[in-house]
Write a protein that holds these residues in place. Sequence first.
Motif, PDB file in Angstrom:
ATOM      1  N   LEU A  55      -4.938   8.106   6.964  1.00 17.46           N
ATOM      2  CA  LEU A  55      -3.880   7.255   6.418  1.00 17.46           C
ATOM      3  C   LEU A  55      -3.947   7.186   4.894  1.00 17.46           C
ATOM      4  O   LEU A  55      -2.922   7.241   4.215  1.00 17.46           O
ATOM      5  N   ALA A  56      -5.148   7.077   4.340  1.00 16.48           N
ATOM      6  CA  ALA A  56      -5.303   7.009   2.881  1.00 16.48           C
ATOM      7  C   ALA A  56      -4.843   8.312   2.229  1.00 16.48           C
ATOM      8  O   ALA A  56      -4.154   8.290   1.198  1.00 16.48           O
ATOM      9  N   LEU A 105      10.231   6.768   4.353  1.00  9.23           N
ATOM     10  CA  LEU A 105       9.977   5.989   5.574  1.00  9.23           C
ATOM     11  C   LEU A 105       8.485   5.949   5.883  1.00  9.23           C
ATOM     12  O   LEU A 105       7.955   4.922   6.313  1.00  9.23           O
ATOM     13  N   ALA A 106       7.787   7.053   5.653  1.00  8.36           N
ATOM     14  CA  ALA A 106       6.333   7.074   5.845  1.00  8.36           C
ATOM     15  C   ALA A 106       5.655   6.099   4.886  1.00  8.36           C
ATOM     16  O   ALA A 106       4.713   5.398   5.269  1.00  8.36           O
ATOM     17  N   LEU A 107       6.137   6.046   3.651  1.00 12.23           N
ATOM     18  CA  LEU A 107       5.573   5.101   2.686  1.00 12.23           C
ATOM     19  C   LEU A 107       5.792   3.659   3.154  1.00 12.23           C
ATOM     20  O   LEU A 107       4.884   2.826   3.059  1.00 12.23           O
ATOM     21  N   LEU A 108       6.958   3.372   3.694  1.00 12.40           N
ATOM     22  CA  LEU A 108       7.214   2.033   4.234  1.00 12.40           C
ATOM     23  C   LEU A 108       6.275   1.741   5.404  1.00 12.40           C
ATOM     24  O   LEU A 108       5.738   0.633   5.520  1.00 12.40           O
ATOM     25  N   GLU A 109       6.070   2.720   6.243  1.00  6.97           N
ATOM     26  CA  GLU A 109       5.170   2.562   7.387  1.00  6.97           C
ATOM     27  C   GLU A 109       3.739   2.318   6.907  1.00  6.97           C
ATOM     28  O   GLU A 109       3.015   1.477   7.459  1.00  6.97           O
ATOM     29  N   LEU A 110       3.326   3.022   5.870  1.00  2.83           N
ATOM     30  CA  LEU A 110       1.986   2.814   5.305  1.00  2.83           C
ATOM     31  C   LEU A 110       1.857   1.426   4.691  1.00  2.83           C
ATOM     32  O   LEU A 110       0.810   0.787   4.800  1.00  2.83           O
ATOM     33  N   ARG A 111       2.917   0.939   4.076  1.00  3.74           N
ATOM     34  CA  ARG A 111       2.904  -0.431   3.539  1.00  3.74           C
ATOM     35  C   ARG A 111       2.704  -1.444   4.672  1.00  3.74           C
ATOM     36  O   ARG A 111       1.934  -2.384   4.528  1.00  3.74           O
ATOM     37  N   LEU A 112       3.388  -1.235   5.775  1.00  8.61           N
ATOM     38  CA  LEU A 112       3.230  -2.135   6.919  1.00  8.61           C
ATOM     39  C   LEU A 112       1.821  -2.051   7.485  1.00  8.61           C
ATOM     40  O   LEU A 112       1.206  -3.075   7.803  1.00  8.61           O
ATOM     41  N   GLU A 113       1.304  -0.850   7.597  1.00 11.16           N
ATOM     42  CA  GLU A 113      -0.056  -0.679   8.110  1.00 11.16           C
ATOM     43  C   GLU A 113      -1.069  -1.334   7.168  1.00 11.16           C
ATOM     44  O   GLU A 113      -2.087  -1.864   7.605  1.00 11.16           O
ATOM     45  N   ALA A 114      -0.770  -1.322   5.891  1.00  9.16           N
ATOM     46  CA  ALA A 114      -1.651  -1.949   4.895  1.00  9.16           C
ATOM     47  C   ALA A 114      -1.749  -3.462   5.096  1.00  9.16           C
ATOM     48  O   ALA A 114      -2.750  -4.068   4.708  1.00  9.16           O
TER      49      ALA A 114
END
Length: 191
Positions: A55-56, A105-114
């Motif tokens: 993920l990182a 969209l992947a960046l948004l998903e990573l923000r949510l996962e964060a």
Amino acid sequence: MVRQNTQRRTALLDAAVDVLAREGARGLTYRALDGAAGVPAGTASNYFANRTELLAQAAAHVYVRLAPSDAVMAEMAAQEPSREVVRRAMHELYERITADGAGYLALLELRLEATRRPEVRAAVAERIGRDIHANIGFHVEGGYPGGRGAVVALYLAMTGLMVERLTLPEAWEWTGFPALIDELVGIILPE
């Protein structure tokens, strides 16, 4: 230590971004990644020690995909700072993000996962924070109109606009996104 193929790593990271956009963070498994990248089962686990590392690295790679080209930055820097240059830059940003909607969209998903995983949060927050400070520095040091407050407002406005464009564009069918960009720039940087 096993020598790793950088082209394969890049292909895996591109596939990870696409899986994140399509399936969300919970769908990004080694098996899903191997399948999306078209590599033999078990390949992804040779490149990423664990899911957090994956993920990182995906978070770092999404910025590679979404970044403006050196030519775009040089062209902008070569022009006299003005509201019009900023307006064109916001349109270029819109076109670039729209062209790689999966990346955003992947960046948004990573923000949510964060918000759920502190170890992912550290990587995502560091990268996004660095990007925000770089944008502010480029704008302010470049002498563009409006100063720090304007670039922060443009960043937040464009972030929201891109979320709307990529997630629910039909809610905005009554207007065109390019026209909205012109309105936002006009409100944030009045003549």
